[in-house]
Design a protein around this motif. Sequence first.
Motif, PDB file in Angstrom:
ATOM      1  N   SER A 137       0.569  -1.630   0.146  1.00  0.00           N
ATOM      2  CA  SER A 137       0.393   0.373   0.069  1.00  0.00           C
ATOM      3  C   SER A 137       1.005   0.869  -0.531  1.00  0.00           C
ATOM      4  O   SER A 137       0.263   2.314  -0.594  1.00  0.00           O
ATOM      5  N   ALA A 138       2.123   1.585   0.754  1.00  0.00           N
ATOM      6  CA  ALA A 138       3.242   2.261   0.216  1.00  0.00           C
ATOM      7  C   ALA A 138       2.926   2.572  -0.694  1.00  0.00           C
ATOM      8  O   ALA A 138       3.665   3.611  -1.598  1.00  0.00           O
ATOM      9  N   LEU A 139       3.679   1.746  -1.679  1.00  0.00           N
ATOM     10  CA  LEU A 139       4.256   1.721  -2.861  1.00  0.00           C
ATOM     11  C   LEU A 139       3.643   2.214  -3.500  1.00  0.00           C
ATOM     12  O   LEU A 139       3.389   3.138  -4.644  1.00  0.00           O
ATOM     13  N   ALA A 140       2.013   1.214  -3.755  1.00  0.00           N
ATOM     14  CA  ALA A 140       0.922   1.894  -4.205  1.00  0.00           C
ATOM     15  C   ALA A 140       0.505   3.759  -4.252  1.00  0.00           C
ATOM     16  O   ALA A 140       0.185   3.975  -5.247  1.00  0.00           O
ATOM     17  N   PHE A 141       0.436   3.521  -2.971  1.00  0.00           N
ATOM     18  CA  PHE A 141       0.507   5.010  -2.824  1.00  0.00           C
ATOM     19  C   PHE A 141       1.791   6.509  -3.796  1.00  0.00           C
ATOM     20  O   PHE A 141       0.837   7.406  -4.081  1.00  0.00           O
ATOM     21  N   ALA A 142       2.740   5.403  -3.665  1.00  0.00           N
ATOM     22  CA  ALA A 142       3.811   6.180  -3.878  1.00  0.00           C
ATOM     23  C   ALA A 142       3.836   6.549  -5.371  1.00  0.00           C
ATOM     24  O   ALA A 142       3.926   7.162  -5.822  1.00  0.00           O
ATOM     25  N   CYS A 143       3.503   5.486  -6.246  1.00  0.00           N
ATOM     26  CA  CYS A 143       2.796   5.356  -7.547  1.00  0.00           C
ATOM     27  C   CYS A 143       2.349   6.312  -8.278  1.00  0.00           C
ATOM     28  O   CYS A 143       2.562   6.654  -9.450  1.00  0.00           O
ATOM     29  N   ASP A 144       1.129   6.377  -6.655  1.00  0.00           N
ATOM     30  CA  ASP A 144      -0.116   7.385  -7.786  1.00  0.00           C
ATOM     31  C   ASP A 144       0.807   8.854  -7.747  1.00  0.00           C
ATOM     32  O   ASP A 144       0.392   9.384  -8.532  1.00  0.00           O
ATOM     33  N   GLY A 173      -5.352   3.095  -7.017  1.00  0.00           N
ATOM     34  CA  GLY A 173      -5.042   2.312  -8.011  1.00  0.00           C
ATOM     35  C   GLY A 173      -3.893   1.480  -8.731  1.00  0.00           C
ATOM     36  O   GLY A 173      -3.474   1.091  -9.667  1.00  0.00           O
ATOM     37  N   ALA A 174      -3.325   0.285  -8.101  1.00  0.00           N
ATOM     38  CA  ALA A 174      -2.270   0.136  -8.155  1.00  0.00           C
ATOM     39  C   ALA A 174      -3.234  -1.252  -8.546  1.00  0.00           C
ATOM     40  O   ALA A 174      -4.666  -2.101  -8.260  1.00  0.00           O
ATOM     41  N   THR A 175      -2.740  -2.523  -9.043  1.00  0.00           N
ATOM     42  CA  THR A 175      -3.209  -3.942  -9.746  1.00  0.00           C
ATOM     43  C   THR A 175      -3.093  -5.295  -8.489  1.00  0.00           C
ATOM     44  O   THR A 175      -1.378  -5.018  -8.594  1.00  0.00           O
ATOM     45  N   VAL A 176      -3.175  -5.336  -8.113  1.00  0.00           N
ATOM     46  CA  VAL A 176      -3.308  -6.813  -6.767  1.00  0.00           C
ATOM     47  C   VAL A 176      -3.768  -8.121  -7.807  1.00  0.00           C
ATOM     48  O   VAL A 176      -4.349  -8.256  -8.546  1.00  0.00           O
ATOM     49  N   HIS A 177      -2.117  -9.428  -7.589  1.00  0.00           N
ATOM     50  CA  HIS A 177      -2.448 -10.243  -8.181  1.00  0.00           C
ATOM     51  C   HIS A 177      -2.621 -11.180  -6.579  1.00  0.00           C
ATOM     52  O   HIS A 177      -1.842 -10.684  -5.367  1.00  0.00           O
TER      53      HIS A 177
END
Length: 430
Positions: A137-144, A173-177
Motif C-alpha cells: 500500500s505504501a508503494l501503491a500510494f507512491a506510484c499514484d 490505483g494499483a493492480t494486485v494479484h
Amino acid sequence: MVLDESKIPTHWYNIVADLPEAPPPPLHPGTREPLTPDDLAPLFPMGLIAQEASTERWIEIPQAVRDIYRLWRPSPMIRAWRLEQELGTPARIYYKYEGASPVGSHKTNSAVAQAYFNKEAGRTKLTTETGAGQWGSALAFACDVFDLECEIWQVRSSYEGKPYRHVLMETFGATVHSSPSDLTQAGRSFQERFPDTSGSLGMAISEAIEVAAADPNSSYSLGSVLNHVLLHQTVIGQEALQQLAEFGEEQADVVYGCAGGGSNLGGLTLPFLRENLDGRTSTRLVACEPKAAPSLTEGEYRYDFGDTAGMTPLLKMYTLGPDFVPDPVHAGGLRYHGMAPLLSFVKHLRMMDAISVKQREAFAAGVLFARTEGIVPASESNHAIAGALREARQAAEDGTSPVIVIGVSGSGQLDLPAYSEFLAGDMADS
Ligand SMILES: *Cc1c(COP(=O)(O)O)cnc(C)c1O
C-alpha cells in the motif's frame, strides 16, 4: 511535539561514511564476486543503485520528495506521560510515531523516494511483493503520486484472509494479484509443484522480479533490507534528535525499535549512532525482534540469500537460513529470515544490542500503550514497546530515570483481528 515543516531533513544520512570499516559487499550468486552496478541494472534505476553503494555521508533529498513528505512529516514525537504514570516509573519515555503517514507506517518514507528515482529514470511501472500489505500500500500510494503503474503480488493467504488490505492498494490505483498467480512462469510452476499452496513472500518476490526483469520500462521495488531503503528512513532519526533537544533532553539513554528487515530500526537509530561515534552521546540502541524469528539474537552472521529460491545476491547478515519458516506470529512484517546487512554489521561491531519478545508480551504492551496513549500500535511496533516497558519497569525498581525513546513504526488499525485474538485469550505464546 510536532516540528515545523521547515525542519524536514534536507538530506538522508549514510552511516557507511562514519563506520570504522567498510561493511562486507553483496556478492553475485553465481561468481561469488562483489556485485557491480551493472548486475543490478535490470531491476533498479541507477539513482537507487548509486545510493546502495554510496560512501558519501549526506545525500540530498530531492525537493519533489520533500514536498510529498510534507503530507505527514515531520512526524510527531510524544512524551508518554500517561504510560509513565501507569508504570509508576521515573523514566522519561518518548515515542516517535510513524503511523500518521498515508498508509499508517514508516514505509512511505522509502516508497516515495523509490518512485521518484524510477520516474526520473523514465520507468513507467513498478512491481513488488507484499505479505500483509503495508509495503504494497505504501508503494501503491507512491506510484499514484508520481503517475507510475504499480503491479503487486500479494501472498495468497493474506490476499484471501485479509481482503481489506488489497482494497487499500486498489484504492491508490494499483493492480494486485494473489500469488502464486497464472501470470508468470514462476507462478505457474509454483502452482504445479504446490497445488494448494497458501503462497509465500519468496514466491511473490520471484513473480515480481520476473515481470520487472522482462520489461525495460519496469523496475522492481523492495521495502526493506537494502542500504538505500535504510538510507531513506533516516529522516525518522534525524527528526527525533531535533525533537528530543526541543524537549530539553541532552541525550537519549536508550532507543528501542522493532526489527523485521531492519528499515524502521535503521532509520531511527543510525542518526543516533552517528552522535555516539562523534563522542557526543552514549545512547544504547536496541533491536526488538519476535522470539519466533530471532535472526539477530539467535542467527548466524554469514553470507546468505535474501529469498527462499536462492535468486538474489548473497548478503552478509544475521540469518536463520533461507529455509527457515517461523511460527505463524501476527507481526507479519517481522517474519523475515535475515536482517539488513548494514544493521547486521553494526550489531557485529557491538554498536547495537538485540532482544527477542514473545507475541503475548508484545500484545500486552500494545494494549497498555493503547489504553494510556490512545494509539493502537501496529503488531510489529508492539515488540519495541515491550522492550521499552522492560526497561521502564527496571528503572522503577532501581530508582533511576533514563530517557527512553521508542520507535512506533505504525498504526494497528488493520491489525485488530490479532488484538481480538489476544483480548479473547486465544493467542499462542510463540
Ligand atoms: C514492515 C513493517 C515493519 C518491519 O519492517 P522493517 O523493515 O524492519 O522496519 C515494522 N513495522 C511496521 C509498522 C511495518 O509495516
